[in-house]
Design a protein around this motif. Structure first.
Motif, short mmCIF file in Angstrom:
data_model
loop_
_atom_site.label_atom_id
_atom_site.label_comp_id
_atom_site.label_asym_id
_atom_site.label_seq_id
_atom_site.Cartn_x
_atom_site.Cartn_y
_atom_site.Cartn_z
N LYS A 19 0.84 -1.19 0.00
CA LYS A 19 0.00 0.00 0.00
C LYS A 19 0.87 1.24 0.00
O LYS A 19 2.07 1.20 0.33
CB LYS A 19 -0.94 0.02 1.21
CG LYS A 19 -2.09 -0.98 1.14
CD LYS A 19 -2.99 -0.87 2.36
CE LYS A 19 -4.17 -1.83 2.29
NZ LYS A 19 -5.13 -1.48 1.24
N PHE A 21 0.49 5.21 1.45
CA PHE A 21 -0.31 6.12 2.27
C PHE A 21 0.29 7.53 2.21
O PHE A 21 1.50 7.69 2.10
CB PHE A 21 -0.31 5.69 3.74
CG PHE A 21 -0.95 4.37 4.01
CD1 PHE A 21 -2.30 4.28 4.32
CD2 PHE A 21 -0.21 3.20 3.95
CE1 PHE A 21 -2.89 3.06 4.58
CE2 PHE A 21 -0.80 1.98 4.21
CZ PHE A 21 -2.14 1.90 4.52
N ARG A 40 -5.01 5.16 -3.90
CA ARG A 40 -5.38 4.19 -4.93
C ARG A 40 -4.23 3.98 -5.92
O ARG A 40 -3.67 4.93 -6.45
CB ARG A 40 -6.62 4.72 -5.67
CG ARG A 40 -7.16 3.79 -6.73
CD ARG A 40 -8.44 4.34 -7.29
NE ARG A 40 -8.23 5.61 -7.98
CZ ARG A 40 -9.22 6.37 -8.46
NH1 ARG A 40 -10.47 6.00 -8.27
NH2 ARG A 40 -8.97 7.49 -9.08
N ARG A 82 -2.12 11.91 -6.25
CA ARG A 82 -2.54 10.71 -6.95
C ARG A 82 -1.32 9.89 -7.32
O ARG A 82 -0.26 10.43 -7.64
CB ARG A 82 -3.32 11.07 -8.21
CG ARG A 82 -4.60 11.81 -7.91
CD ARG A 82 -5.37 12.09 -9.16
NE ARG A 82 -6.54 12.89 -8.85
CZ ARG A 82 -7.71 12.75 -9.44
NH1 ARG A 82 -7.86 11.88 -10.40
NH2 ARG A 82 -8.73 13.51 -9.09
#
Lengths: 605, 417
Positions: A19, A21, A40, A82
């Motif tokens: 992931k 963050f 995402r 993003r």
């Protein structure tokens, strides 16, 4: 600014789950886990169990964090917070000179509404990301279309990118009469058909260069307005360069190491790009394709970990198979002369950890911290670089080495961070438990230096003191150590020491005096010293005591041996408890031991 | 450092000797783990664990405190990379509204911002405690321009130092007054058109309104004798201006020098358009109606209502975010603040994509909607005062973060710059 971090854990059944963050920190810690924004990933991007490499860029209106290594594609975190792939895959549609259909985009001549276009046209398509001002490479060229006062009708246009959500527009290009492709139109995705008759000389910008996506790499840096990547597992000896001022765009420029060595690290030191391999390094200079050059910098000094390099006061500390070097931008200086054997031994027994090591410039403590095993129980090599810094006109000194032990969760990464609008940098570490921790913590109200339940000790062992000579007797009764004093600022903090008298060597039984809790009362030490005020040496202690009365702790071991040593220890008392010691040395008086011996002729063996 | 031992051993009377390494003697330095410990000179340690050096002294290593009290990702997740992300060119969400937080609930107008990169995530930047017509914003040539009543102002951005609120730093007047449209009541709309290279301004004087452009040097009337534009937005390589119902049309301008060529497009059917905001989405122009529940669509040939939100809906703003079209509206007697979403790929409308009042009953109005970074952001009225809310990233139908009221009337306009 915000802070970003990457995490990884084993997948549910196999593989790795990762992931990314970001969070907006403040001075008020802790930050709730919910304030870490699970960002995402671009469609189809997967995490792999590697350490990420970061290369930030701030350009005119754009801010990007280019990332490599921890995913199966090179990524970028953008000013819009993003995650995007570096580079956009070109349109895959086949362009035909007929009505489009299926996977084909049609480009046909139709009657113009104006004067139309005359000439030989080759059509192309590209994607455009309007939010980030990014463009894909051109599609494959369409057929040559001969126009005579015609308009061009483009149909069956794709309405979405098959694997990337960032493109917002589709662009049509025409290469007219053998010239470079120029922009004919740009429309938001969703348009199915475009008819245009832009005059050849009224076409827009020319497509800048033939570009493609970078290969997936492990390491990246920004250098001379380019992104430089290396660690392509297919071609590990290559160093890739982006186009100038277009860090995501790869135009095919790369260089190879001379002997085919695989690249293990990249670093930018004083405007030079340094390419490291396991046992050698190269220096790259230049700016454009015309003057880029690479030459061997050191044929015998390499780097074992890209993430172990840290820039300190403009110098690079580089972990190598020999030890740690300081690189000034032109020359290497060996910093490990005093611990090279220990370094190589630790490396031998912990090769995986050394080659996955990582480092930080801990500016609060003036230390270079390299996370790799050493010192017996240590997890980090700590090099205090204060002595390394040059005096005016002076030379580099040797760093002061110590080791840190691992706290409850093994450190996985370091990051130097500052809060939004702030400029002070603090060191943080990432754990193996999903927790990020601030290092060098001190509570200004309580004096506590830990708030995470870490119970640990600081220990240090001084060299053996051998008065020397040949006092006779056995090895334990050569000298009698009568009094002992220790200079330890220790307000509100317990400390301990273990004194050993005798010779060095593990097989020898040592008479020892252990664990003087917090020494003895300060008053006693002062009293004893005052009784010896006639002694010239003790006068010095009195002067010292005058300025720092709690510094002197006095003992009377009255133990015999040929020499002695002391190990000091102080224990962190836990959360919220003040902890402070500062040790500056020790001293003793000694006289001939109990056995018959000759007169001392020397004070050192 | 002195050589080993020798200088420190001092004879004493009676055969006793004195050895010292303390202050005034040696500075202590790092460990020498290699070789025979007996060869390590005084002033060097044999070994040090969890220590630091302080100019010759030895002190303990400090400990840690948690940035996050509970784990992120998983209790077994390794945090393998930490970095701070420095944004070079500032990119904030600018908002305007009536009143000013902590100064006035309803008097004057403020310009504020939201920005994760700054210490105050949301803060008022400028407060015009005079005027009657509110503020409009437009970016042009790297600067933010304000329409304040009939004045054009160029904002001089002043960042507050760490720990200080922006309004205390400056805030009452940090702009360059550029021009006053004498005889006109206000600047009704403002936008940059990079195809033509102008700042476009709608200037209100009833039936004698006009559109004026600014190229950075001069002000040029582009179109005169019209009703005041209510909004501008770019569509393809053109600029569309929306108008109130009394005009019942939109105007479209091709790129080119001023004065330009504007084409009037009226609704194809019998409906009257009262455009208050518009945006380009998937190559079509979409406008919302300030009177009816209609969302209008201009396809390049015709202008028609394309969707009607539920009866009595009062449309407030429209934006594109993450590939979708969003419409903010209020409805009902409470009223409820809602957001509708249109998926242009599947051609699907969801009228109640998010009901902010259902989430927080104190929310009674939604004034503006904007995609900012990775969230959809809304200016709300909550408990009678203005506030902000933002979606949980791209999950725009999820539970939003709704902040407490800010002691201002509302947040009525927003833009990212």
């Amino acid at each position: 600014m915000v802070w970003a971090c990457t995490t990884e854990k084993p997948g549910a059944t196999f593989g790795t789950e990762g992931k990314f963050f970001w969070t907006r920190p403040t001075d008020t810690l802790p930050v709730a886990a919910t304030e870490f924004i699970d960002t995402r990933f671009p469609s189809g991007v997967h995490a792999i169990a590697n350490r990420p490499s970061f290369a930030p860029l701030n350009g005119d209106g754009i801010s990007r964090l280019y990332m490599a290594g921890a995913w199966d594609d090179n990524l970028a975190f953008t000013e819009h917070y993003r995650l995007v792939r570096q580079g956009i895959i070109a349109p895959l549609q086949n362009i035909v000179n007929a009505a489009g259909g299926g996977l084909s985009v049609g480009v046909q001549l139709v009657a113009p509404t104006g004067s139309g276009v005359t000439g030989e046209a080759i059509p192309y398509l590209s994607w455009w990301d309007d939010l980030h001002a990014r463009r894909s490479p051109l599609s494959a060229a369409g057929p040559t279309i001969s126009a005579t006062a015609d308009a061009f009708k483009w149909d069956n246009l794709p309405t979405s990118h098959p694997s990337d959500i960032t493109p917002t527009h589709l662009e049509g290009w025409r290469a007219m009469n053998g010239q470079s492709p120029r922009l004919a139109w740009r429309r938001q995705l969703g348009v199915l058909e475009v008819t245009e008759e832009i005059a050849t000389l009224a076409l827009g910008e020319a497509f800048p260069d033939v570009v493609e996506k970078f290969p997936r790499c492990r390491y990246n840096v920004m250098w001379h307005d380019r992104q430089v990547l290396a660690g392509d597992d297919r071609y590990p000896d290559r160093v890739y360069f982006s186009l100038l001022n277009q860090p995501e765009m790869y135009g095919g420029l790369y260089i190879r190491t001379r002997r085919g060595e695989r690249v293990t690290a990249l670093a930018v030191v004083r405007d030079n790009l340094i390419v490291f391999t396991p046992f050698s390094c190269y220096i790259v200079t230049g700016y454009t394709e015309d003057d880029l050059s690479m030459r061997i910098l050191e044929p015998g000094i390499g780097c074992i970990s890209h993430h172990g390099i840290s820039l300190i006061h403009g110098y690079a500390f580089v972990p190598t198979h020999l030890g740690i070097y300081l690189f000034t931008g032109s020359t290497f200086h060996f910093l490990s002369r005093d611990f090279q054997t220990s370094w190589r031994s630790s490396y031998f027994f912990n090769q995986d950890k050394f080659e996955d090591s990582f480092a930080a410039n801990d500016i609060a403590e003036n230390v270079y911290r390299l996370h790799a095993p050493g010192g017996g129980t240590g997890s980090d090599w700590i090099l205090d670089y204060d002595p390394v810094l040059q005096e005016v006109g002076g030379e580099f000194g040797a760093p002061d080495l110590s080791w840190d032990q691992q706290f409850s969760s093994e450190t996985q990464s370091y990051g130097s961070l500052s809060v939004p609008s702030g400029r002070r940098v603090d060191l943080y570490s990432g754990g193996a438990d999903g927790i990020i921790r601030q290092e060098n913590y001190i509570n200004l109200d309580t004096g506590a230096t830990d708030d995470d339940g870490n119970l640990y000790s600081s220990t240090w062992e001084v060299p053996f003191f051998y008065p020397g000579g040949s006092p006779g007797g056995n090895r334990n009764d050569g000298w009698k150590f009568e009094t002992l004093w220790v200079h330890m600022l220790s307000e509100n903090t317990d400390w301990f020491m273990t004194c050993r008298f005798g010779e060095s060597g593990a097989t020898i039984a040592w008479p020892s005096v252990t664990d003087f809790p917090n020494g003895l009362p300060v008053e006693r030490s002062a009293k004893v010293i005052e009784t010896e005020v006639e002694d010239e040496v003790c006068e010095s202690h009195i002067q010292l005591r005058t300025s720092q009365p709690q510094a002197i702790h006095f003992f009377e071991p009255n133990q015999s041996g040929r020499g002695m040593t002391i190990t000091f220890r102080t224990d962190n008392a836990g959360d919220g408890v003040s902890w402070f010691t500062a040790w500056s040395g020790w001293g003793c008086t000694f006289s001939p031991g109990t056995a018959d011996r000759k007169e001392v002729v020397s004070c050192q063996t | 450092m002195p050589p080993a031992n020798k200088p420190n051993v001092i004879p004493r009377e009676g055969g006793s000797r004195n050895f010292r390494t303390e202050m005034g003697g040696l500075e202590w330095h790092g460990s020498m783990p290699d070789g025979d410990p007996s060869t390590v000179p005084q002033g060097r340690l044999i070994r040090g664990i969890n220590i630091r050096f302080r100019r010759g002294r030895v002190v303990p290593r400090k400990g840690q405190r948690r940035l996050n009290e509970t784990f992120i990702h998983a209790a077994t997740a390794k945090v393998r990379g930490i970095v701070d992300f420095q944004v070079g060119t500032r990119r904030s969400l600018y908002v305007t509204g009536t009143g000013c937080p902590n100064l006035s609930l309803s008097s004057g107008f403020y310009l504020g911002y939201a920005d994760q990169d700054l210490e105050s995530f949301f803060a008022p930047l400028v407060y015009y405690d005079f005027g009657t017509q509110g503020l409009v914003m437009g970016r042009f040539a790297g600067s933010l321009y304000l329409g304040q009543d009939n004045n054009v102002r160029k904002l001089q951005l002043v960042d507050a130092p760490f720990g200080k609120p922006p309004l205390a730093q400056s805030g009452s007047a940090q702009d360059v007054p550029l021009y006053t449209f004498t005889g006109f009541t206000k600047i009704s709309a403002m936008t940059e058109d990079d195809f033509s290279g102008y700042l476009f301004m709608g200037v209100d004087n009833g039936a004698a309104s006009k559109i004026t452009v600014h190229d950075g040097l001069t002000f040029i009337d582009d179109l005169t004798g019209i009703r005041p534009p209510t909004c501008f937005f770019k569509w393809r390589d053109k600029l569309i201006a929306g108008f109130a119902a009394v005009a019942d049309h939109i105007r479209i301008r091709d790129e080119g020098n001023a004065p330009g060529t504007w084409t009037t497009v009226a609704p194809a059917g019998s409906d009257t358009i009262n455009a208050i905001a518009g945006v380009s989405y998937r190559d079509d122009g979409y406008l919302i109606d300030g009177t009816t529940e209609n969302v209008w669509k201009y396809s390049g040939t015709t202008l028609n209502p394309t969707h009607a939100l539920p009866a009595t809906a009062l449309l407030k703003d429209i934006c594109v975010f993450d590939g979708y079209l969003f419409v903010a509206y209020t409805i009902g007697t409470t009223p409820n603040a809602r957001i509708a979403r249109y998926d242009g790929v599947t051609n699907t409308w969801v009228d109640v994509h998010k009901d902010l009042t259902a989430q927080d009953p104190l929310v009674t109005d939604i004034g503006t909607l904007e995609g900012y970074r990775d969230s959809l952001w809304a200016g709300l009225v909550k408990g009678g005062t203005g506030t902000q809310a933002y979606s949980p990233q791209y999950t725009t139908s999820g539970t939003w973060t709704v902040r407490a009221g800010l002691s201002l009337t509302n947040i009525s306009r927003s833009m990212v710059y």
